[in-house]
Scaffold this motif. Structure first.
Motif, short mmCIF file in Angstrom:
data_model
loop_
_atom_site.label_atom_id
_atom_site.label_comp_id
_atom_site.label_asym_id
_atom_site.label_seq_id
_atom_site.Cartn_x
_atom_site.Cartn_y
_atom_site.Cartn_z
N LEU A 1 0.81 -1.21 0.00
CA LEU A 1 0.00 0.00 0.00
C LEU A 1 0.85 1.27 0.00
O LEU A 1 0.39 2.32 -0.43
CB LEU A 1 -0.93 0.01 1.21
CG LEU A 1 -2.03 -1.05 1.23
CD1 LEU A 1 -2.79 -1.00 2.56
CD2 LEU A 1 -2.99 -0.89 0.05
N THR A 2 2.10 1.18 0.49
CA THR A 2 2.98 2.34 0.55
C THR A 2 3.95 2.30 -0.62
O THR A 2 4.77 1.38 -0.71
CB THR A 2 3.77 2.37 1.87
OG1 THR A 2 2.84 2.32 2.97
CG2 THR A 2 4.59 3.64 1.98
N LYS A 3 3.88 3.27 -1.50
CA LYS A 3 4.71 3.27 -2.69
C LYS A 3 6.17 3.56 -2.34
O LYS A 3 6.46 4.26 -1.36
CB LYS A 3 4.20 4.31 -3.70
CG LYS A 3 2.77 4.08 -4.14
CD LYS A 3 2.59 2.68 -4.72
CE LYS A 3 1.16 2.43 -5.16
NZ LYS A 3 0.95 1.03 -5.57
N PRO A 4 7.12 3.06 -3.14
CA PRO A 4 8.54 3.35 -2.90
C PRO A 4 8.80 4.85 -2.86
O PRO A 4 8.27 5.60 -3.69
CB PRO A 4 9.23 2.70 -4.11
CG PRO A 4 8.31 1.59 -4.52
CD PRO A 4 6.92 2.13 -4.28
N GLY A 5 9.59 5.27 -1.89
CA GLY A 5 9.91 6.69 -1.74
C GLY A 5 8.92 7.48 -0.92
O GLY A 5 9.18 8.64 -0.59
N ALA A 6 7.79 6.89 -0.58
CA ALA A 6 6.78 7.57 0.24
C ALA A 6 7.05 7.31 1.71
O ALA A 6 7.53 6.24 2.09
CB ALA A 6 5.38 7.11 -0.14
N GLU A 7 6.73 8.29 2.54
CA GLU A 7 6.87 8.15 3.98
C GLU A 7 5.65 7.39 4.52
O GLU A 7 4.52 7.88 4.42
CB GLU A 7 6.97 9.54 4.62
CG GLU A 7 6.89 9.57 6.13
CD GLU A 7 7.85 8.60 6.79
OE1 GLU A 7 7.37 7.70 7.50
OE2 GLU A 7 9.07 8.74 6.58
N PRO A 8 5.83 6.17 5.05
CA PRO A 8 4.67 5.36 5.43
C PRO A 8 3.84 5.95 6.56
O PRO A 8 2.63 5.68 6.64
CB PRO A 8 5.29 4.02 5.84
CG PRO A 8 6.71 4.31 6.15
CD PRO A 8 7.10 5.45 5.25
N THR B 1 16.58 8.11 5.24
CA THR B 1 16.47 8.19 3.79
C THR B 1 15.24 8.95 3.30
O THR B 1 15.28 9.53 2.23
CB THR B 1 16.45 6.77 3.19
OG1 THR B 1 15.47 6.00 3.89
CG2 THR B 1 17.80 6.11 3.35
N LEU B 2 14.13 8.94 4.03
CA LEU B 2 12.87 9.45 3.50
C LEU B 2 12.51 10.84 4.00
O LEU B 2 11.45 11.36 3.64
CB LEU B 2 11.73 8.48 3.83
CG LEU B 2 11.84 7.09 3.20
CD1 LEU B 2 10.67 6.21 3.63
CD2 LEU B 2 11.89 7.18 1.68
N VAL B 3 13.35 11.45 4.84
CA VAL B 3 13.05 12.79 5.34
C VAL B 3 14.28 13.68 5.16
O VAL B 3 15.39 13.23 4.93
CB VAL B 3 12.64 12.77 6.83
CG1 VAL B 3 11.36 11.99 7.03
CG2 VAL B 3 13.74 12.20 7.69
N SER B 4 14.06 14.98 5.28
CA SER B 4 15.13 15.95 5.07
C SER B 4 16.22 15.81 6.14
O SER B 4 15.92 15.62 7.33
CB SER B 4 14.57 17.38 5.12
OG SER B 4 15.61 18.34 5.15
N PRO B 5 17.49 15.94 5.74
CA PRO B 5 18.58 15.84 6.72
C PRO B 5 18.90 17.17 7.42
O PRO B 5 19.85 17.25 8.20
CB PRO B 5 19.77 15.42 5.85
CG PRO B 5 19.50 16.08 4.52
CD PRO B 5 17.99 16.02 4.36
N LYS B 6 18.11 18.21 7.17
CA LYS B 6 18.49 19.56 7.63
C LYS B 6 18.66 19.65 9.14
O LYS B 6 19.59 20.28 9.64
CB LYS B 6 17.47 20.58 7.14
CG LYS B 6 17.52 20.81 5.63
CD LYS B 6 16.52 21.88 5.20
CE LYS B 6 16.61 22.12 3.69
NZ LYS B 6 15.62 23.14 3.25
N VAL B 7 17.74 19.04 9.89
CA VAL B 7 17.84 19.15 11.35
C VAL B 7 19.08 18.43 11.86
O VAL B 7 19.81 18.95 12.71
CB VAL B 7 16.57 18.59 12.02
CG1 VAL B 7 16.73 18.54 13.53
CG2 VAL B 7 15.35 19.43 11.66
#
Length: 319
Positions: A65-72, A268-274
């Motif tokens: 149900l969760t596509k590749p690259g999407a945040e589950p 991998t699926l979220v921004s590394p900024k913090v």
């Protein structure tokens, strides 16, 4: 666990569910799936897809149900996906992790649903790390509020727990397809052997490290930390995209200095900024530690876990 879906996810799921009548009219109506020679399995997100494919082998057709690259954590179901849940012969999910899936399963799953959260008790969100002032009673990514920060869903980061889930999944597949029950049991046993080997590699690889604290962008690694006697310091809570307060950033930077953390981990699926902000503040590097919520860019769950081990050994100065 008591689940309270977020308004956005609940509205989306409700809208999708209103279309189920039309979808069901076009479906087989008996959960028989698309291929009569295979068990039609719907997995909610990647680690459950990995289990179903490895244990099911060529006897199953698995959809995720969760596509590749999407945040589950943020999954919202469209009408077609709700239709997949309606038609599936087996639905593999983890209650409390994806509110939209919970809602669809509650409305349509019946006895075809296999909740992996029920295989063994989930850890509290604070397990494997610090519980900071002000964290108790916050809402987690499932949108529910519980004392102590709720339950941690990321059980697959402990390979011994994943092996136990695999054994139970083999039993459920055997009930859905009795003629091949022995095959499912055999494949689950083979996977358990691989996961036991992985567990041994982690235990030995992390036994003699100069540091045992891991500073992570969100607290996804409680099971790994608890099982291998590490200490997790999460910048944000269970929700990977939640914004930590300036006070929280200052607390993490202070702890990172105290523990002489040389690496701040992001995923991998979220921004590394913090994570990069903390790293600059304390003079540390950044590195990816994959929570394996989605499919790895290369390989599978096992190779991603092995890559995580090497990353940890480098960051923690393990001999």
């Amino acid at each position: 666990m008591t689940v309270r879906a977020t308004p956005r996810a609940l509205a989306t799921a409700t809208a999708a569910l209103l279309t189920v009548g039309g979808l069901a009219a076009c479906s087989t109506g008996d959960g028989g799936g698309k291929d009569p020679d295979k068990v039609d399995v719907v997995a909610a997100f990647y680690p459950l897809q990995f289990l179903a494919e490895r244990i099911g082998g060529d006897r199953v057709a698995v959809s995720n149900l969760t596509k590749p690259g999407a945040e589950p954590h943020d999954l919202e179901l469209n009408p077609r996906q709700v239709g997949q849940v309606v038609d599936a012969e087996l639905i593999v999910y983890l209650t409390g992790f994806q509110p939209a899936v919970d809602e669809a399963v509650e409305q349509n799953g019946g006895d075809r649903a296999f909740d992996v959260a029920g295989v063994a008790p989930l850890l509290d969100a604070a397990a494997g790390g610090h519980e900071h002032e002000g964290e108790a009673g916050h809402e987690d990514e499932a949108g529910h509020e519980e004392e102590g920060g709720g339950k941690d869903p990321h059980l697959w980061l402990d390979p011994t727990r994943l092996a136990t889930v695999g054994d139970k999944l083999a039993e459920r597949l055997g009930r859905a397809d009795p003629d091949h029950a022995a095959d499912y049991t055999a494949r689950a046993g083979a996977l358990r052997t691989e996961l036991t080997t992985l567990d041994t590699a982690y235990a030995e690889g992390l036994r003699t490290c100069q540091r045992r604290e891991i500073v992570t962008s969100h607290t996804a690694f409680g099971y790994l930390a608890e099982h291998y006697k590490l200490e997790q310091i999460g910048i944000s809570g269970l929700t990977p995209e939640s914004e930590p307060s300036p006070q929280r950033l200052a607390e993490v930077a202070k702890e990172a200095r105290e523990h002489q953390a040389g690496t701040i981990f992001f995923e991998t699926l979220v921004s590394p900024k913090v994570a990069e902000t903390i790293a600059r503040e304390v003079g540390a590097k950044t590195a990816v530690l994959d929570p394996i919520e989605g499919p790895p860019a290369e390989g599978d769950y096992l190779s991603a876990m092995r890559a995580n081990l090497q990353t940890l050994r480098t960051a923690l100065d393990c001999s």
